[in-house]
Design an enzyme around this catalytic site. Structure first.
Site, PDB file in Angstrom:
ATOM      1  N   CYS A   1     -34.953  13.896   2.538  1.00  0.00           N
ATOM      2  CA  CYS A   1     -35.312  14.152   3.932  1.00  0.00           C
ATOM      3  C   CYS A   1     -34.442  13.359   4.907  1.00  0.00           C
ATOM      4  O   CYS A   1     -34.068  12.224   4.622  1.00  0.00           O
ATOM      5  CB  CYS A   1     -36.753  13.766   4.175  1.00  0.00           C
ATOM      6  SG  CYS A   1     -37.899  14.529   3.040  1.00  0.00           S
TER       7      CYS A   1
ATOM      8  N   ARG B   1     -27.890  15.753   3.397  1.00  0.00           N
ATOM      9  CA  ARG B   1     -28.841  15.121   2.488  1.00  0.00           C
ATOM     10  C   ARG B   1     -29.676  16.155   1.736  1.00  0.00           C
ATOM     11  O   ARG B   1     -30.317  15.824   0.740  1.00  0.00           O
ATOM     12  CB  ARG B   1     -29.763  14.181   3.271  1.00  0.00           C
ATOM     13  CG  ARG B   1     -29.032  12.974   3.831  1.00  0.00           C
ATOM     14  CD  ARG B   1     -29.912  12.205   4.763  1.00  0.00           C
ATOM     15  NE  ARG B   1     -31.036  11.575   4.092  1.00  0.00           N
ATOM     16  CZ  ARG B   1     -31.040  10.338   3.622  1.00  0.00           C
ATOM     17  NH1 ARG B   1     -29.978   9.606   3.718  1.00  0.00           N
ATOM     18  NH2 ARG B   1     -32.109   9.842   3.033  1.00  0.00           N
TER      19      ARG B   1
ATOM     20  N   TRP C   1     -37.051  17.851   2.606  1.00  0.00           N
ATOM     21  CA  TRP C   1     -36.727  18.321   1.243  1.00  0.00           C
ATOM     22  C   TRP C   1     -38.052  18.314   0.499  1.00  0.00           C
ATOM     23  O   TRP C   1     -38.609  17.245   0.213  1.00  0.00           O
ATOM     24  CB  TRP C   1     -35.709  17.374   0.613  1.00  0.00           C
ATOM     25  CG  TRP C   1     -35.134  17.857  -0.670  1.00  0.00           C
ATOM     26  CD1 TRP C   1     -34.054  18.691  -0.829  1.00  0.00           C
ATOM     27  CD2 TRP C   1     -35.555  17.509  -1.995  1.00  0.00           C
ATOM     28  NE1 TRP C   1     -33.805  18.884  -2.168  1.00  0.00           N
ATOM     29  CE2 TRP C   1     -34.716  18.178  -2.901  1.00  0.00           C
ATOM     30  CE3 TRP C   1     -36.577  16.714  -2.507  1.00  0.00           C
ATOM     31  CZ2 TRP C   1     -34.840  18.069  -4.282  1.00  0.00           C
ATOM     32  CZ3 TRP C   1     -36.713  16.601  -3.889  1.00  0.00           C
ATOM     33  CH2 TRP C   1     -35.851  17.279  -4.759  1.00  0.00           C
TER      34      TRP C   1
ATOM     35  N   ASN D   1     -40.031  10.029   4.946  1.00  0.00           N
ATOM     36  CA  ASN D   1     -39.164  10.272   3.792  1.00  0.00           C
ATOM     37  C   ASN D   1     -39.713   9.418   2.665  1.00  0.00           C
ATOM     38  O   ASN D   1     -40.027   8.253   2.872  1.00  0.00           O
ATOM     39  CB  ASN D   1     -37.720   9.848   4.138  1.00  0.00           C
ATOM     40  CG  ASN D   1     -36.759  10.061   2.973  1.00  0.00           C
ATOM     41  OD1 ASN D   1     -37.100  10.744   2.009  1.00  0.00           O
ATOM     42  ND2 ASN D   1     -35.574   9.491   3.080  1.00  0.00           N
ATOM     43  N   GLY D   2     -39.860  10.017   1.464  1.00  0.00           N
ATOM     44  CA  GLY D   2     -40.388   9.257   0.332  1.00  0.00           C
ATOM     45  C   GLY D   2     -41.535  10.009  -0.304  1.00  0.00           C
ATOM     46  O   GLY D   2     -41.726  11.206  -0.046  1.00  0.00           O
TER      47      GLY D   2
ATOM     48  N   GLU E   1     -18.519  15.753 -16.280  1.00  0.00           N
ATOM     49  CA  GLU E   1     -18.459  15.800 -14.817  1.00  0.00           C
ATOM     50  C   GLU E   1     -17.985  17.182 -14.337  1.00  0.00           C
ATOM     51  O   GLU E   1     -18.504  17.719 -13.353  1.00  0.00           O
ATOM     52  CB  GLU E   1     -17.539  14.674 -14.308  1.00  0.00           C
ATOM     53  CG  GLU E   1     -17.291  14.632 -12.819  1.00  0.00           C
ATOM     54  CD  GLU E   1     -18.547  14.453 -11.964  1.00  0.00           C
ATOM     55  OE1 GLU E   1     -19.622  14.200 -12.507  1.00  0.00           O
ATOM     56  OE2 GLU E   1     -18.430  14.622 -10.736  1.00  0.00           O
TER      57      GLU E   1
ATOM     58  N   LYS F   1     -20.208  19.487 -11.895  1.00  0.00           N
ATOM     59  CA  LYS F   1     -19.708  19.986 -10.608  1.00  0.00           C
ATOM     60  C   LYS F   1     -19.901  21.485 -10.536  1.00  0.00           C
ATOM     61  O   LYS F   1     -20.365  22.018  -9.542  1.00  0.00           O
ATOM     62  CB  LYS F   1     -18.213  19.712 -10.458  1.00  0.00           C
ATOM     63  CG  LYS F   1     -17.669  18.438  -9.961  1.00  0.00           C
ATOM     64  CD  LYS F   1     -18.150  17.841  -8.710  1.00  0.00           C
ATOM     65  CE  LYS F   1     -19.525  17.289  -8.817  1.00  0.00           C
ATOM     66  NZ  LYS F   1     -19.717  15.898  -8.851  1.00  0.00           N
TER      67      LYS F   1
ATOM     68  N   GLU G   1     -23.696  22.593 -10.291  1.00  0.00           N
ATOM     69  CA  GLU G   1     -24.452  22.268  -9.084  1.00  0.00           C
ATOM     70  C   GLU G   1     -24.033  23.088  -7.868  1.00  0.00           C
ATOM     71  O   GLU G   1     -24.866  23.363  -7.015  1.00  0.00           O
ATOM     72  CB  GLU G   1     -24.446  20.766  -8.782  1.00  0.00           C
ATOM     73  CG  GLU G   1     -23.127  20.164  -8.442  1.00  0.00           C
ATOM     74  CD  GLU G   1     -23.196  18.643  -8.290  1.00  0.00           C
ATOM     75  OE1 GLU G   1     -24.237  18.116  -7.893  1.00  0.00           O
ATOM     76  OE2 GLU G   1     -22.180  17.989  -8.561  1.00  0.00           O
TER      77      GLU G   1
ATOM     78  N   HIS H   1     -20.830  20.810 -34.469  1.00  0.00           N
ATOM     79  CA  HIS H   1     -22.171  20.376 -34.899  1.00  0.00           C
ATOM     80  C   HIS H   1     -23.256  21.146 -34.157  1.00  0.00           C
ATOM     81  O   HIS H   1     -24.401  20.717 -34.127  1.00  0.00           O
ATOM     82  CB  HIS H   1     -22.319  18.864 -34.679  1.00  0.00           C
ATOM     83  CG  HIS H   1     -21.327  18.082 -35.468  1.00  0.00           C
ATOM     84  ND1 HIS H   1     -21.426  17.927 -36.831  1.00  0.00           N
ATOM     85  CD2 HIS H   1     -20.176  17.472 -35.106  1.00  0.00           C
ATOM     86  CE1 HIS H   1     -20.392  17.220 -37.261  1.00  0.00           C
ATOM     87  NE2 HIS H   1     -19.604  16.944 -36.228  1.00  0.00           N
TER      88      HIS H   1
ATOM     89  N   LYS I   1     -28.463  14.946  -1.283  1.00  0.00           N
ATOM     90  CA  LYS I   1     -27.330  14.038  -1.448  1.00  0.00           C
ATOM     91  C   LYS I   1     -27.781  12.682  -1.960  1.00  0.00           C
ATOM     92  O   LYS I   1     -27.144  12.076  -2.802  1.00  0.00           O
ATOM     93  CB  LYS I   1     -26.617  13.889  -0.102  1.00  0.00           C
ATOM     94  CG  LYS I   1     -25.414  12.961  -0.131  1.00  0.00           C
ATOM     95  CD  LYS I   1     -24.301  13.555  -0.967  1.00  0.00           C
ATOM     96  CE  LYS I   1     -23.103  12.643  -1.111  1.00  0.00           C
ATOM     97  NZ  LYS I   1     -22.272  13.057  -2.254  1.00  0.00           N
TER      98      LYS I   1
HETATM   99  C1  F6R Z   1     -23.414  15.100  -8.341  1.00  0.00           C
HETATM  100  C2  F6R Z   1     -24.070  14.095  -7.552  1.00  0.00           C
HETATM  101  C3  F6R Z   1     -25.250  13.391  -8.138  1.00  0.00           C
HETATM  102  C4  F6R Z   1     -25.156  11.893  -7.806  1.00  0.00           C
HETATM  103  C5  F6R Z   1     -26.431  11.185  -8.284  1.00  0.00           C
HETATM  104  C6  F6R Z   1     -26.356   9.698  -8.039  1.00  0.00           C
HETATM  105  O1  F6R Z   1     -22.332  15.652  -7.664  1.00  0.00           O
HETATM  106  O2  F6R Z   1     -23.703  13.838  -6.442  1.00  0.00           O
HETATM  107  O3  F6R Z   1     -25.330  13.592  -9.505  1.00  0.00           O
HETATM  108  O4  F6R Z   1     -24.035  11.365  -8.421  1.00  0.00           O
HETATM  109  O5  F6R Z   1     -27.539  11.699  -7.605  1.00  0.00           O
HETATM  110  O6  F6R Z   1     -26.158   9.416  -6.692  1.00  0.00           O
HETATM  111  P1  F6R Z   1     -25.618   8.018  -6.214  1.00  0.00           P
HETATM  112  O7  F6R Z   1     -24.250   7.853  -6.738  1.00  0.00           O
HETATM  113  O8  F6R Z   1     -25.680   8.079  -4.726  1.00  0.00           O
HETATM  114  O9  F6R Z   1     -26.553   6.999  -6.791  1.00  0.00           O
END
Ligand code: F6R
Length: 611
Positions: free
Chosen positions: A2, A27, A74, A98-99, A484, A488, A491, A507, A606
């Protein structure tokens, strides 16, 4: 998650709140709302979906006043509907939050038994009714009603409160979720994250857990959890509002991918000296007695992309400094009874510095008296405030939900740390250190070369964008790069993708290969070259469409795979950083081709400030 913004000043609050919410859009959210004081009362406007819906609603029924609060929600408790959107109101009390309030059902029952009527499914509405309840009970003292209420809340919150009977006054309180406050000569601001305040000030006050404050025309009054008046230092955030804008790129994510060569210089400055072939990390002084480390082993905790950086960091540190490193999902760490003591250096890695699971893991480490070194991007964030030392990654604001430049910046910082530690512990010869430093300084050029492959990657992306399943493989330091790459892609394009250690394919996962299944392999010319070529043969034999991210000096690779993305050849330590670029570009172009919301993909936030 949020987004929260609050404003008290002389201007019309509504456009300022909308601008703040726009800057917090990254976010992640699914509904939005504002409350603004107009003509002796507070008017609320809320809408489902994107901010443009709220803007439209406010264009049709404008609200004008000099103070107010705004929120992007959110959804956690209840669907993303207008009724569940914030702000919520009970009597004169209006709240954005938020929370997560863990005991909200219990409180809701108590308040409902007292006759309070709830209109939403949210946990937030409980906060609102609880404050209102205490407000009525204590003779209408808002600050004390807030104080009494927050002691009854379990869970995490950042809240901003208005009282419809009080002019030019906002109340804020936080526990577990971030809140930042700023001011100019004529105005006070509060937000859940830095970018919302950047157009007004770069000097910000980061609230600590238990802090609460009153923001008014007179100034900012800050209190600690015991209600005592306190002062805290404002911190200077070295970001400009322009850094948090798209700068002509179609998406923030693309801009951030292309920023990667440039941010390397910020990471190196003051730390890596080519002339003297040295690495200096003054930030870490407290972790060493002279050349002796205050730790014998390292435990890294992180989530998502930061976890993938951690996995690569483990290789770097163990191979160069010969210190044992364990890596944990932060969300699992607390629940597996980790073995920790005062000689275990715990490293939480987090772009945002606010990820709830990483923060909780860090707090556990502190309880066990472990030294803690954060690797983080956001100055003043919660994770940095708890750590004994912080290695900032200096990537600048990362707005795209999918992390890109923060990932490579984390890798570079971890590599610098590995070299520094190796040097301190006498595990690296001077000549080798010299070579490594010289090579490290070529990284901006190597990344630029990798970025110049964007058109090739775009063409390949179009070819694979109809696939239903895409596999990524790599070995050693490049296995986490495969993870990774897959993360990417899924998501932002919503395609199913998985990353595997190439040797693991037979395996089990090889059963997924069908005629035409794309398999992206990282194939550096190192000790694992022949092994990964065999893995490629195995998937090809089962019909896979193979794409190699290979060295530009590998002349024979094109006869062995369907497509080659030829990145500059470099050492095993820098290869994952260089190989990450085409992985990011591939995900970006597939998503863009499919027309998804690249910067704000569905269901994602985010900064994940709830567990
Ligand atoms: C993927 C992504 C998330 C963050 C994860 C941790 O692209 O952005 O997987 O890496 O939520 O976030 P931080 O690094 O802010 O703790």
């Amino acid at each position: 998650m949020c987004g929260i913004i609050g404003y008290v000043g002389n201007e019309n609050a509504t456009p300022i709140l909308l601008d703040g919410l726009r800057r917090l859009e990254y976010r992640g959210y699914d509904s939005a709302g504002v409350a603004v004081f107009e003509n002796d009362d507070v008017k609320i406007q809320r809408t489902e979906g994107k901010l443009s819906n709220l803007e439209l609603a406010l264009a049709e029924s404008p609200i004008k006043g000099s103070f107010g609060i705004g929120h992007t929600r959110w959804a956690t408790h209840g669907h993303p509907t207008e009724t569940n959107a914030h702000p919520h109101r009970s009597g004169d009390i209006i709240v954005v939050h938020n929370g997560i309030i863990e005991n909200y059902l219990e409180l809701k029952d108590l308040l409902a038994a007292d006759g309070q009527v709830f209109t939403s499914e949210t946990d937030t509405e409980v906060i609102c009714h609880l404050i209102d309840y205490h407000y009525q009970l204590n003779g209408k003292d808002t600050l004390n009603a807030i104080r009494e209420s927050i002691t009854k809340l379990k869970g995490s919150f950042a809240i901003v409160i208005m009282n419809a009977k009080e002019r030019n006054r906002l109340y804020v309180a936080k526990r577990g979720s971030p809140l930042v406050v700023g001011e100019t000569k004529d105005a006070r601001f509060v937000a859940s994250d830095i970018p919302a305040l950047l157009p007004y000030t770069k000097d910000m006050l980061f609230l600590e857990d238990g802090d609460h404050a009153v923001l008014s025309s007179e100034g900012i009054e800050l209190f600690d959890e015991n209600g005592a008046n306190i002062e805290r230092e404002f911190q200077h955030v070295p970001w400009s509002p322009l850094m948090a804008e798209k700068g002509g790129y179609k998406h923030f994510m693309l801009k951030e991918i292309f920023e990667q060569p440039k941010i390397m210089q910020d990471i190196f400055t003051g730390r890596v000296s080519g002339a003297r072939s040295t690495i200096v990390l003054d930030e870490l002084k407290g972790l060493f007695d002279g050349n002796k480390a205050r730790f014998d082993r390292i435990s890294i905790v992180a989530c998502g992309t930061s976890l993938h950086a951690a996995m690569i960091g483990k290789h770097m540190i163990e191979s160069l400094a010969r210190v044992p490193v364990s890596v944990d999902y932060a969300s699992e760490f607390r629940y597996r009874e980790p073995i920790l003591d005062e000689r275990t250096l715990v490293i939480p890695i987090s772009q945002s510095g606010e990820t709830a699971d990483t923060l909780a893991a860090e707090k556990l480490a502190k309880e066990r008296n472990c030294p803690v070194m954060a690797v983080c991007n956001v100055v003043g964030s919660s994770i940095t405030r708890i750590a004994d030392a912080t290695l900032y990654i200096y990537a600048g604001p990362e707005i795209g939900v999918a992390s890109t430049k923060a990932f490579t910046a984390q890798l570079v910082v971890l590599y610098i740390f590995a070299l520094y530690l190796a040097d301190k512990l006498n595990k690296i010869e001077n000549d080798i250190l010299k070579e490594r430093v010289a090579e490290l300084l070529t990284l901006p050029r190597l990344l630029k070369q990798a970025l110049s492959l964007a058109d090739d990657v775009m063409r390949i992306a179009k070819d694979i964008s109809d696939a239903s399943n895409i596999l990524y493989i790599g070995r050693r330091l490049n296995f986490p790069v495969a993870l990774e790459g897959a993360l990417k892609l899924k998501e932002i394009s919503y395609l199913h993708a998985e990353g595997f250690a190439a040797g693991e394919l037979k395996h089990g996962p090889i059963a997924l290969i069908e005629q035409g299944t794309p398999v992206v392999a990282v194939v550096p010319q190192d000790g694992t070259y022949d092994k990964i070529l065999s893995n490629i043969e195995e998937v090809k034999a089962r019909g896979a469409y193979t794409i190699a991210i290979a060295s530009d000096q590998d002349e024979s690779i094109s006869s062995k795979v369907d497509e080659v993305i030829a990145v500059p050849k470099t050492s095993k330590y820098l290869t994952p950083i260089v190989a990450a670029i085409p992985m990011q570009l591939l995900a970006y172009y597939v998503a863009d081709h499919k027309g998804t919301d690249v910067d704000q993909p569905r269901n994602l936030a985010k900064s994940v400030t709830v567990e």
